[in-house]
Write a protein that holds these residues in place. Structure first.
Motif, PDB file in Angstrom:
ATOM      1  N   UNK A 139      25.077  28.337  51.442  1.00  0.00           N
ATOM      2  CA  UNK A 139      26.743  28.000  50.646  1.00  0.00           C
ATOM      3  C   UNK A 139      27.598  29.220  50.745  1.00  0.00           C
ATOM      4  N   UNK A 140      28.659  28.781  51.266  1.00  0.00           N
ATOM      5  CA  UNK A 140      30.349  29.903  50.641  1.00  0.00           C
ATOM      6  C   UNK A 140      30.533  29.371  49.370  1.00  0.00           C
ATOM      7  N   UNK A 141      31.026  31.331  48.980  1.00  0.00           N
ATOM      8  CA  UNK A 141      31.723  31.021  47.857  1.00  0.00           C
ATOM      9  C   UNK A 141      32.676  29.794  46.588  1.00  0.00           C
ATOM     10  N   UNK A 142      33.220  29.293  48.370  1.00  0.00           N
ATOM     11  CA  UNK A 142      33.761  28.025  47.572  1.00  0.00           C
ATOM     12  C   UNK A 142      32.754  27.020  47.392  1.00  0.00           C
ATOM     13  N   UNK A 143      32.068  26.785  47.715  1.00  0.00           N
ATOM     14  CA  UNK A 143      31.180  25.841  47.653  1.00  0.00           C
ATOM     15  C   UNK A 143      30.134  26.275  46.426  1.00  0.00           C
ATOM     16  N   UNK A 144      30.348  27.629  45.999  1.00  0.00           N
ATOM     17  CA  UNK A 144      29.261  27.151  44.728  1.00  0.00           C
ATOM     18  C   UNK A 144      30.319  27.041  43.622  1.00  0.00           C
ATOM     19  N   UNK A 145      30.922  27.764  43.390  1.00  0.00           N
ATOM     20  CA  UNK A 145      32.519  27.370  42.626  1.00  0.00           C
ATOM     21  C   UNK A 145      32.716  25.576  42.467  1.00  0.00           C
ATOM     22  N   UNK A 171      34.347  31.879  28.902  1.00  0.00           N
ATOM     23  CA  UNK A 171      34.811  32.930  30.396  1.00  0.00           C
ATOM     24  C   UNK A 171      35.075  31.848  31.288  1.00  0.00           C
ATOM     25  N   UNK A 172      35.240  31.665  32.108  1.00  0.00           N
ATOM     26  CA  UNK A 172      35.293  31.300  33.693  1.00  0.00           C
ATOM     27  C   UNK A 172      34.961  31.931  34.661  1.00  0.00           C
ATOM     28  N   UNK A 173      34.991  30.823  35.693  1.00  0.00           N
ATOM     29  CA  UNK A 173      35.154  31.580  36.945  1.00  0.00           C
ATOM     30  C   UNK A 173      35.873  30.894  37.915  1.00  0.00           C
ATOM     31  N   UNK A 174      36.139  31.044  39.077  1.00  0.00           N
ATOM     32  CA  UNK A 174      37.367  31.443  40.105  1.00  0.00           C
ATOM     33  C   UNK A 174      37.546  32.269  40.969  1.00  0.00           C
ATOM     34  N   UNK A 175      38.070  32.240  41.456  1.00  0.00           N
ATOM     35  CA  UNK A 175      38.302  32.848  43.033  1.00  0.00           C
ATOM     36  C   UNK A 175      37.106  33.340  44.263  1.00  0.00           C
ATOM     37  N   UNK A 176      37.046  32.268  44.982  1.00  0.00           N
ATOM     38  CA  UNK A 176      35.579  32.730  45.799  1.00  0.00           C
ATOM     39  C   UNK A 176      36.789  33.852  46.814  1.00  0.00           C
ATOM     40  N   UNK A 177      34.951  34.286  47.516  1.00  0.00           N
ATOM     41  CA  UNK A 177      35.334  35.252  48.201  1.00  0.00           C
ATOM     42  C   UNK A 177      34.485  35.317  49.623  1.00  0.00           C
ATOM     43  N   UNK A 178      35.643  35.551  50.306  1.00  0.00           N
ATOM     44  CA  UNK A 178      34.334  35.301  52.184  1.00  0.00           C
ATOM     45  C   UNK A 178      33.417  36.331  51.998  1.00  0.00           C
ATOM     46  N   UNK A 179      32.562  35.940  52.553  1.00  0.00           N
ATOM     47  CA  UNK A 179      30.862  36.891  52.730  1.00  0.00           C
ATOM     48  C   UNK A 179      31.966  38.516  52.918  1.00  0.00           C
ATOM     49  N   UNK A 237      27.579  51.945  51.017  1.00  0.00           N
ATOM     50  CA  UNK A 237      27.625  51.974  50.090  1.00  0.00           C
ATOM     51  C   UNK A 237      28.580  50.424  50.701  1.00  0.00           C
ATOM     52  N   UNK A 238      28.592  49.184  50.052  1.00  0.00           N
ATOM     53  CA  UNK A 238      29.492  48.467  50.108  1.00  0.00           C
ATOM     54  C   UNK A 238      30.377  47.989  48.677  1.00  0.00           C
ATOM     55  N   UNK A 239      31.999  47.416  49.366  1.00  0.00           N
ATOM     56  CA  UNK A 239      32.402  47.537  47.911  1.00  0.00           C
ATOM     57  C   UNK A 239      32.953  45.157  47.809  1.00  0.00           C
ATOM     58  N   UNK A 240      33.442  45.299  49.495  1.00  0.00           N
ATOM     59  CA  UNK A 240      34.044  43.617  48.778  1.00  0.00           C
ATOM     60  C   UNK A 240      34.898  43.497  50.094  1.00  0.00           C
ATOM     61  N   UNK A 241      35.454  43.709  50.272  1.00  0.00           N
ATOM     62  CA  UNK A 241      36.599  43.029  51.999  1.00  0.00           C
ATOM     63  C   UNK A 241      37.676  44.146  52.719  1.00  0.00           C
ATOM     64  N   UNK A 242      38.165  44.216  53.551  1.00  0.00           N
ATOM     65  CA  UNK A 242      38.714  44.969  54.435  1.00  0.00           C
ATOM     66  C   UNK A 242      40.149  45.646  53.082  1.00  0.00           C
ATOM     67  N   UNK A 243      40.794  44.997  52.703  1.00  0.00           N
ATOM     68  CA  UNK A 243      42.287  45.368  52.296  1.00  0.00           C
ATOM     69  C   UNK A 243      40.623  46.025  50.714  1.00  0.00           C
ATOM     70  N   UNK A 244      40.439  46.255  49.822  1.00  0.00           N
ATOM     71  CA  UNK A 244      39.297  46.728  48.802  1.00  0.00           C
ATOM     72  C   UNK A 244      39.566  48.224  49.483  1.00  0.00           C
ATOM     73  N   UNK A 245      38.537  47.736  50.744  1.00  0.00           N
ATOM     74  CA  UNK A 245      37.739  49.538  50.971  1.00  0.00           C
ATOM     75  C   UNK A 245      38.921  50.213  52.158  1.00  0.00           C
TER      76      UNK A 245
END
Length: 384
Positions: A139-145, A171-179, A237-245
């Motif tokens: 599954x992807x993150x949108x499907x998880x949400x 708490x609330x879960x929100x905002x799906x992230x790409x792989x 190491x990994x963090x998350x995405x091109x913009x953050x990295x």
């Protein structure tokens, strides 16, 4: 009130009024109305300010990271929807506590709320990561949400927080992230054996998965990763995405960017609040906090579509080499996931969540694979 009473007396005088002075009466009425309006104009903002609830809200992200920007987008949505009755005051990671101490600070009341990922709390219960970085079922993150909203996921999250751990949180879960990418390395990862004994940063259940593959895993907040790589404390190491990295400075310490991975292919954010503070807001403001999460989710997905490709290209122009993770390494990740899930499912609540996730994924992803036309064929047709 005096002006209003005088105005009512003049304007409401019936047959016994002096009809020979209509202009004076109109002037008196208008003067009274103007005075009353002036009082309203002065007093109403004061009333609104007195009723505003201010909450201290910290993110787990550095101020310059796009994730902190996403937190700001959520905060703006809440503040705008509340019409001034509720105001979240956003702080970056470290303003009050470090990223990994956020939950405890909110429970204690040192902060009222915050923005992060549930996987950061998996030291309290590993099931927390199932609501942030779950296993790669396909599954992807949108499907998880979708599972969170319509597959029973929110109820299970609430059960973990309220009943299993008895935390003073909502708490609330929100905002799906790409792989997420496999990460940044000194040299390309060609085989699963290359991960063995590698000093590597990740978080949540991905730590268990990589430990199963033989990596020496370290968990740390975003701001500490690049300095640790620069000092040789991490091999990868990994963090998350091109913009953050890009913003965090990974291209300064590595030029090998391994993209595609099963370690965190479906992750989402979490917003949490001190339960006492939340309960005192009342139903209307509580709903604003919830629905603002949905609104911010959609906007974040669209913003990521715009920003991530541009930042990846900018890093390539600085000499970064984006390398797809080999299929053999991806398969080793899946094999490791199977072992981790089987081992941790000895905990009844963990197994309860996993079973729910698998049932949802089998139905939803199964439908998608049967129903959706392949995108790759169309993309190659038009773009080669």
């Amino acid at each position: 009130m005096t002006e209003t009473a005088d105005t009512n007396t003049v304007a409401g005088t019936p047959a016994d009024a002096d009809s020979s002075k209509p202009a004076a009466s109109r002037r008196s009425f208008l003067a009274g109305a103007a005075a009353g309006g002036a009082v309203a104009a002065v007093s109403m903002p004061n009333v609104a300010r007195a009723q505003t609830v201010n909450l201290r809200f910290q993110s787990t992200w550095p101020n310059r990271d796009i994730f902190h920007e996403f937190a700001q987008d959520y905060v703006k949505t809440v503040n705008n929807l509340s019409g001034g009755r509720l105001k979240l005051d956003l702080l970056p990671a470290g303003a009050v506590v470090g990223a990994l101490q956020l939950q405890d600070a909110i429970i204690s009341g040192a902060l009222d709320g915050g923005h992060g990922v549930a996987g950061y709390w998996y030291g309290k219960h590993k099931a927390f990561s199932l609501f942030a970085t779950p296993p790669a079922y396909g599954w992807n993150a949108n499907q998880m949400l979708g599972w969170i909203r319509y597959g029973g996921g929110q109820a299970l999250y609430d059960e973990l927080v309220r009943d299993v751990l008895k935390l003073n949180l909502v708490g609330f879960l929100m905002a799906p992230m790409p792989t997420q990418p496999l990460g940044w390395f000194k040299k390309e990862i060609a085989t699963a054996e290359d991960m063995r004994n590698l000093k590597y940063r990740t978080n949540g259940l991905a730590a268990d998965m990589y430990q199963e593959m033989g990596a020496a895993v370290t968990i740390m907040g975003a701001a500490d990763i690049v300095p640790a790589m620069d000092r040789g404390l991490l091999d990868g190491a990994e963090f998350n995405n091109p913009s953050s990295d890009r913003t965090l400075g990974f291209p300064d310490v590595s030029k090998v960017y391994m993209v595609q991975s099963y370690h965190q292919c479906s992750e989402c954010f979490e917003v949490i609040y001190n339960k006492n503070k939340y309960d005192n807001l009342g139903p209307e403001l509580q709903q604003i906090l919830k629905f603002a999460a949905d609104a911010a989710s959609a906007d974040m997905m669209w913003k990521a579509m715009s920003r991530y490709p541009k930042d990846l290209q900018a890093m390539k122009e600085r000499g970064v080499k984006a390398v797809k993770t080999p299929p053999a390494v991806l398969q080793a990740q899946l094999d490791a996931w199977t072992k981790v899930v089987d081992k941790l499912s000895a905990d009844p609540f963990f197994k309860k969540v996993v079973d729910s996730q698998k049932a949802w994924t089998k139905e939803v992803v199964g439908f998608e694979m049967e129903w959706e036309v392949p995108r790759e064929q169309a993309f190659k047709h038009f773009f080669g």
